[in-house]
Design a protein around this motif. Structure first.
Motif, mmCIF file in Angstrom:
data_model
loop_
_atom_site.group_PDB
_atom_site.id
_atom_site.type_symbol
_atom_site.label_atom_id
_atom_site.label_comp_id
_atom_site.label_asym_id
_atom_site.label_seq_id
_atom_site.Cartn_x
_atom_site.Cartn_y
_atom_site.Cartn_z
ATOM 1 N N ASN A 91 -20.803 -18.422 70.486
ATOM 2 C CA ASN A 91 -21.332 -18.612 69.133
ATOM 3 C C ASN A 91 -21.073 -17.343 68.341
ATOM 4 N N LEU A 92 -20.153 -17.432 67.416
ATOM 5 C CA LEU A 92 -19.636 -16.266 66.701
ATOM 6 C C LEU A 92 -20.330 -16.069 65.356
ATOM 7 N N SER A 93 -20.376 -14.829 64.921
ATOM 8 C CA SER A 93 -20.850 -14.567 63.562
ATOM 9 C C SER A 93 -19.827 -15.154 62.594
ATOM 10 N N VAL A 94 -20.233 -15.346 61.369
ATOM 11 C CA VAL A 94 -19.319 -15.891 60.364
ATOM 12 C C VAL A 94 -18.098 -14.985 60.218
ATOM 13 N N LEU B 173 -20.057 -26.717 61.844
ATOM 14 C CA LEU B 173 -21.412 -26.640 62.368
ATOM 15 C C LEU B 173 -21.768 -25.172 62.539
ATOM 16 N N ALA B 174 -22.929 -24.780 62.073
ATOM 17 C CA ALA B 174 -23.417 -23.415 62.259
ATOM 18 C C ALA B 174 -24.878 -23.475 62.662
ATOM 19 N N LEU B 175 -25.257 -22.518 63.473
ATOM 20 C CA LEU B 175 -26.631 -22.405 63.939
ATOM 21 C C LEU B 175 -27.309 -21.282 63.192
ATOM 22 N N SER B 176 -28.498 -21.534 62.701
ATOM 23 C CA SER B 176 -29.269 -20.473 62.054
ATOM 24 C C SER B 176 -30.018 -19.725 63.139
ATOM 25 N N ALA B 177 -29.815 -18.426 63.159
ATOM 26 C CA ALA B 177 -30.388 -17.612 64.232
ATOM 27 C C ALA B 177 -31.331 -16.564 63.688
ATOM 28 N N VAL C 278 -21.391 -19.579 64.444
ATOM 29 C CA VAL C 278 -20.469 -20.706 64.437
ATOM 30 C C VAL C 278 -19.881 -20.866 65.839
ATOM 31 N N PRO C 279 -20.077 -22.014 66.491
ATOM 32 C CA PRO C 279 -19.501 -22.214 67.826
ATOM 33 C C PRO C 279 -17.980 -22.102 67.787
ATOM 34 N N ASP C 280 -17.428 -21.332 68.731
ATOM 35 C CA ASP C 280 -15.984 -21.066 68.721
ATOM 36 C C ASP C 280 -15.134 -22.282 69.029
#
Length: 155
Positions: free
Chosen positions: A40-43, A69-73, A80-82
């Protein structure tokens, strides 16, 4: 003889369950831990690997429906999943995002895409998309059904 409604009422709890503070804290900790996994990468990292600007990634995240798809952390920002760097998993993700109702949480979609499924011989939909030529549309339909969303197979 009891009616079906009366029999069903026997199985109802006296009061509805709600998570306690400790449950919520454990859940939040698990989400943050998952968001920090290496895939899960940063933007900024995702943009660099995708060969686009971070601004473009943010645009793709803010469209309705989103293109990524992005996850709020929390303070960690969006992750963002790679797997979306690869064409077939990205197509699968887009099909699901396009068909999902607007209020469906990104974490729910993420889990549905990453969780091994019995109907996929114990593999996750993302892994199947990476490893096979199976159509993203048929995989998306399976993911949506697992989420309780009945949609036509995307074309």
């Amino acid at each position: 003889m009891k009616s079906a409604r009366e029999r069903a009422a026997e199985f109802m709890a006296a009061r509805r369950w709600a998570p306690g503070e400790a449950d919520l804290q454990r859940g939040q900790a698990a989400l943050l831990e998952e968001a920090q996994r290496p895939h899960n990468l940063s933007v900024r990292e995702y943009a660099k690997l995708a060969g686009v600007s971070p601004r473009q990634v943010y645009r793709d995240l803010s469209t309705t429906p989103p293109k990524l798809l992005a996850l709020s952390a929390g303070k960690g920002g969006q992750r963002v999943p790679d797997w979306q760097l690869e064409a077939r998993p990205r197509d699968l993700t887009r099909f699901v995002l396009d068909a999902a109702p607007p209020g469906l949480h990104a974490w729910t979609i993420y889990q549905a895409l990453c969780t091994p499924s019995g109907s996929l011989e114990g593999r996750s939909p993302v892994d199947v998309a990476k490893q096979t030529e199976q159509a993203a549309g048929s995989l998306a339909k399976l993911v949506l059904e697992e989420l309780g969303i009945h949609a036509e197979e995307p074309s």
